[in-house]
Design an enzyme around this catalytic site. Structure first.
Site, short mmCIF file in Angstrom:
data_model
loop_
_atom_site.label_atom_id
_atom_site.label_comp_id
_atom_site.label_asym_id
_atom_site.label_seq_id
_atom_site.Cartn_x
_atom_site.Cartn_y
_atom_site.Cartn_z
N LYS A 48 0.88 -1.13 -0.11
CA LYS A 48 0.14 -0.14 0.03
C LYS A 48 0.76 1.35 0.07
CE LYS A 48 -2.87 -1.46 3.41
NZ LYS A 48 -3.85 -1.32 4.43
N LYS A 50 2.31 2.76 2.09
CA LYS A 50 1.90 3.58 3.45
C LYS A 50 3.05 3.11 4.59
CE LYS A 50 -2.40 3.77 4.73
NZ LYS A 50 -3.98 3.46 5.08
N1 C2G Z 1 -12.25 4.53 7.73
C1 C2G Z 1 -13.44 5.17 8.01
N2 C2G Z 1 -13.57 6.62 8.33
C2 C2G Z 1 -12.49 7.38 8.31
C3 C2G Z 1 -11.14 6.81 8.02
C4 C2G Z 1 -11.05 5.31 7.98
O1 C2G Z 1 -14.48 4.68 7.96
N3 C2G Z 1 -12.66 8.71 8.44
C5 C2G Z 1 -12.47 3.24 7.68
C6 C2G Z 1 -11.64 2.80 6.27
O2 C2G Z 1 -12.56 2.83 5.20
C7 C2G Z 1 -11.49 1.32 6.66
C8 C2G Z 1 -10.78 1.45 8.11
O3 C2G Z 1 -11.73 2.70 8.67
O4 C2G Z 1 -12.34 0.43 6.47
C9 C2G Z 1 -9.22 1.33 8.56
O5 C2G Z 1 -8.84 2.49 7.74
P1 C2G Z 1 -7.36 2.57 7.22
O6 C2G Z 1 -6.65 2.20 8.58
O7 C2G Z 1 -6.90 3.76 6.49
O8 C2G Z 1 -7.31 1.43 6.45
P2 C2G Z 1 -6.84 1.20 4.80
O9 C2G Z 1 -5.43 1.89 4.60
O10 C2G Z 1 -7.89 1.72 4.07
O11 C2G Z 1 -6.52 -0.48 4.67
O12 C2G Z 1 -6.75 -4.45 2.65
C10 C2G Z 1 -7.49 -3.42 3.00
C11 C2G Z 1 -6.73 -2.50 3.76
O13 C2G Z 1 -6.05 -2.97 4.80
C12 C2G Z 1 -7.71 -1.43 4.24
#
Ligand code: C2G
Length: 136
Positions: A48, A50
């Site tokens: 990712k 990240k």
């Molecule tokens: N999320 C949310 N609202 C936000 C930020 C995040 O609902 N303001 C949700 C994202 O949609 C996700 C979860 O919280 O379902 C975790 O977000 P992240 O840690 O940013 O995860 P991400 O990088 O999207 O990784 O294989 C799937 C990935 O691992 C998802």
């Protein structure tokens, strides 16, 4: 009563993460289970691009401590089907920013994209801290 799974980095844990996990647990119904795949540091960077501020072990421990979470597993690859079959998952869910990206999992379970919490993200929090903004 259902088993629900979701995945994420959960870096700098914030209210958007909490609301997503609470919504995911609600999908499991009375007596249901929520499993969370927390992205490993390797997966985050290799897949990712990240870099988390908080290491995997601490991110996983924080998520595992939540009342609405029943089990935490490492997310170290994209093979969610393996997890879904291994844990007999009924529902895969994730935030709407991933809308459509996991439709292939409909072959093995229900797929639900949940509404995100607007106005907050780990990326914005990091930028706010870097710029010294108090109310980022
Ligand atoms: N999320 C949310 N609202 C936000 C930020 C995040 O609902 N303001 C949700 C994202 O949609 C996700 C979860 O919280 O379902 C975790 O977000 P992240 O840690 O940013 O995860 P991400 O990088 O999207 O990784 O294989 C799937 C990935 O691992 C998802």
């Amino acid at each position: 009563m259902a088993t629900v799974i979701t995945y994420g980095t959960y870096d700098l844990f914030h209210i958007g993460h909490l609301r997503l996990l609470q919504r995911a647990k609600a999908l499991a119904g009375e007596g249901g289970r929520l499993i969370v795949g927390v992205s490993t540091d390797r997966f985050n960077w290799e897949e990712k691009k990240k870099r988390s501020a908080i290491p995997y072990e601490q991110r996983a421990e924080i998520v595992a401590a939540l009342k609405c979470v029943d089990q935490v597993i490492p997310e170290d690859d994209w093979d969610m089907k393996r997890d879904i079959l291994k844990y007999d998952v009924d529902v895969f869910t994730i935030g709407g920013d991933w809308e459509g990206k996991f439709d292939h999992l409909k072959e093995v379970c229900k797929v639900v994209y949940l509404p995100r919490t607007e106005g907050i993200s780990s990326t914005d929090l990091k930028a706010g801290i870097r710029e010294g903004r108090r109310d980022s």
